[in-house]
Design an enzyme around this catalytic site. Structure first.
Site, PDB file in Angstrom:
ATOM      1  N   ASP A  85       1.712   6.495   6.547  1.00  0.00           N
ATOM      2  CA  ASP A  85       2.987   6.055   7.097  1.00  0.00           C
ATOM      3  C   ASP A  85       3.129   4.558   6.818  1.00  0.00           C
ATOM      4  OD1 ASP A  85       5.205   5.317   8.513  1.00  0.00           O
ATOM      5  OD2 ASP A  85       4.547   6.115  10.447  1.00  0.00           O
ATOM      6  N   SER A 137      13.802   6.581  14.614  1.00  0.00           N
ATOM      7  CA  SER A 137      12.439   6.316  15.071  1.00  0.00           C
ATOM      8  C   SER A 137      12.102   4.828  15.074  1.00  0.00           C
ATOM      9  CB  SER A 137      11.447   7.091  14.209  1.00  0.00           C
ATOM     10  OG  SER A 137      11.699   6.848  12.847  1.00  0.00           O
ATOM     11  N   HIS A 175       6.911   3.105   9.594  1.00  0.00           N
ATOM     12  CA  HIS A 175       6.875   2.623  10.978  1.00  0.00           C
ATOM     13  C   HIS A 175       5.838   1.512  11.107  1.00  0.00           C
ATOM     14  CE1 HIS A 175       8.439   6.796  11.183  1.00  0.00           C
ATOM     15  NE2 HIS A 175       9.314   6.176  11.947  1.00  0.00           N
TER      16      HIS A 175
END
Ligand SMILES: *[C@@H]1O[C@H](CO)[C@@H](O)[C@H](O)[C@H]1NC(C)=O
Ligand SMILES: *[C@@H]1O[C@H](CO)[C@@H](O)[C@H](O)[C@H]1NC(C)=O
Ligand SMILES: *[C@@H]1O[C@H](CO)[C@@H](O)[C@H](O)[C@H]1NC(C)=O
Ligand SMILES: *[C@@H]1O[C@H](CO)[C@@H](O)[C@H](O)[C@H]1NC(C)=O
Length: 437
Positions: free
Chosen positions: A405, A155, A408
């Site tokens: 998160d 990702s 990311h």
């Protein structure tokens, strides 16, 4: 001439605690975050009529002409080391925003998810001994004309791809021409204006693997001497590859080499030898780079290969508590050292790129380079979505429990700088090949 790369398997540490530490960190995250981490939310169809066309951007990105730009200077100077430097305030801000680009994954679209502080958008990376120019979408498009650029990895590869697409979309229109796989793991765009193809391949190990995390913190399986043919098979139509992996290697896994079990990482009950993941990452990257070099080089094809290094996460507490990555400013120079697992993973990647460079020398037109983003990303604890991975997480007041998160990166955000450096690498390569011609 055969290409053989001896495996130098030197696990960086023999301490079991050290080996297991990353797993214990991740073991705290329940299935929900596993899903966030690896199974991205569906993304809205890119709507091309929303794409910005800013004259300011196009002007500032005009291709350098020989009068304003000394090509000789670029070739003769030692390459810039973008690795170390500092983040400095920048009043200009990003090329795009969360509403002008249709390809940002929901969980990383911090502006539209209501992140209130926008100071994280106004920083630029200043390498120690050189300047990093602002990203010029037109320059990038020119350099990539008639080529196919593929992002391959996890990702983070996707994060980088989406940043690039958003920046390029300020100057030309990408058309989504292919989409496959759960959660759009395989996608391809075409820029008709420059006949450019840009694609993304989901391949979190680069080698053949079985991902089990969907069903919980179960183990993955990796086949270390087989490249993942989901992208390997397409190499003949790819001119430039950006590889980006790392985080998936921290998870429990069983490793196979020559189709027998080599060992495992965190597999109690399976009666395999714990071997950690450092040597495994090294082997996977070696297999991937070797496959690219063999398949392109021995066919007399040229290819550019870039490896984006590991980008650290910034959890400061429980992932599901408010304030898991609360910083709103970058670290200052010297405030945060690159060390431990982040440094070890990055060093392995740099070593493998250096080894691949040596092998690539036997072939004309094969270029391999590292895109070393570890340190500059480490210094951006303010760049993660945190709770804004979901829209307006505090709409009903401040919650104690909220998912974060801190892995990311918000888009726009620090990843845009990775692509700025990518462009500088491409620009240097182009000038070098002009001089050689
Ligand atoms: C995003 O950019 C567009 C076009 O430049 C502009 O109209 C819009 O106001 C911007 N939105 C935000 C939230 O900055
Ligand atoms: C368009 O780009 C592809 C590579 O992606 C290349 O094979 C093809 O020759 C290009 N077409 C033209 C007309 O240059
Ligand atoms: C796998 O095969 C390669 C090449 O034949 C060899 O170099 C390597 O040592 C083997 N690995 C194991 C674990 O048997
Ligand atoms: C574990 O592996 C060892 C060595 O391969 C073997 O001798 C032993 O019987 C295995 N134990 C179990 C419970 O399978």
């Amino acid at each position: 001439m055969g290409v053989s790369i001896p495996f130098k398997d030197q696990p960086h540490t023999t301490s079991l605690t050290r080996k297991l530490l990353p797993y214990t960190v991740y073991a705290l995250l329940p299935i929900a975050i596993f899903r966030l981490y690896f199974y991205p939310l569906p993304f809205p169809q890119p709507s091309t009529d929303q794409l910005p066309r800013s004259d300011r951007v196009i002007l500032s990105a005009s291709v350098p002409s020989s009068s304003s730009f000394s090509q000789e200077k670029i070739v003769n100077e030692a390459p810039c080391d973008y690795t170390n430097g500092k983040w400095v305030h920048d009043t200009v801000g990003p090329l795009y925003n969360g509403t002008t680009c249709g390809t940002i994954k929901d969980g990383q679209n911090c502006i539209t998810h209501g992140r209130p502080d926008l100071g994280y958008l106004y920083w630029r990376w200043e390498p120690r001994r050189c300047k990093l120019p602002r990203f010029g979408p037109n320059t990038f498009l020119q350099l990539l004309s008639n080529k196919h650029l593929a992002f391959v990895g996890d990702s983070m590869a996707r994060n980088q791809l989406e940043s690039l697409l958003c920046m390029l979309a300020t100057a030309a229109t990408p058309n989504l021409v292919y989409r496959d796989g759960e959660d759009n793991k395989f996608r391809r765009w075409h820029f008709a204006s420059h006949n450019i193809t840009i694609s993304v391949y989901w391949s979190p190990f680069l080698v053949r693997g079985v991902e089990k995390s969907k069903t919980g913190p179960d183990h993955n399986e990796l086949f270390l001497n087989h490249v993942d043919e989901r992208w390997g098979n397409d190499l003949n139509q790819i001119d430039m590859v950006v590889l980006s992996i790392g985080h998936w290697f921290l998870h429990p896994a069983v490793y196979y080499e020559n189709d027998s079990v080599l060992g495992c990482h965190f597999c109690p009950g399976l009666n395999h030898t714990e071997i950690g993941f450092y040597g495994v990452l090294k082997k996977a990257l070696k297999t991937a780079l070797k496959s690219i070099i063999e398949r392109k080089g021995t066919n007399g094809k040229w290819a550019d290969v870039i490896v984006t290094t590991f980008s650290p996460s910034h959890f400061e507490g429980d992932w599901d508590k408010a304030g898991a990555c609360p910083k709103t400013q970058p670290y200052k120079e010297g405030e945060k050292l690159l060390e431990g697992m982040d440094a070890d993973l990055r060093n392995i990647e740099v070593e493998e790129v250096e080894a691949a460079k040596e092998i690539a020398k036997q072939f004309q037109g094969l270029r391999v380079e590292v895109l070393d983003v570890t340190k500059l990303s480490l210094m951006r604890p303010d760049g993660h979505p945190g709770p804004y991975m979901y829209p307006f997480p505090f709409a009903n007041g401040l919650q104690e429990r909220v998912q974060n998160d801190c892995v990311h990166w918000c888009l726009p955000g620090p990843v845009d700088t990775w692509n700025q450096i990518l462009l500088e690498i491409m620009r240097r390569w182009r000038f070098q090949s002009w001089v050689e011609e």
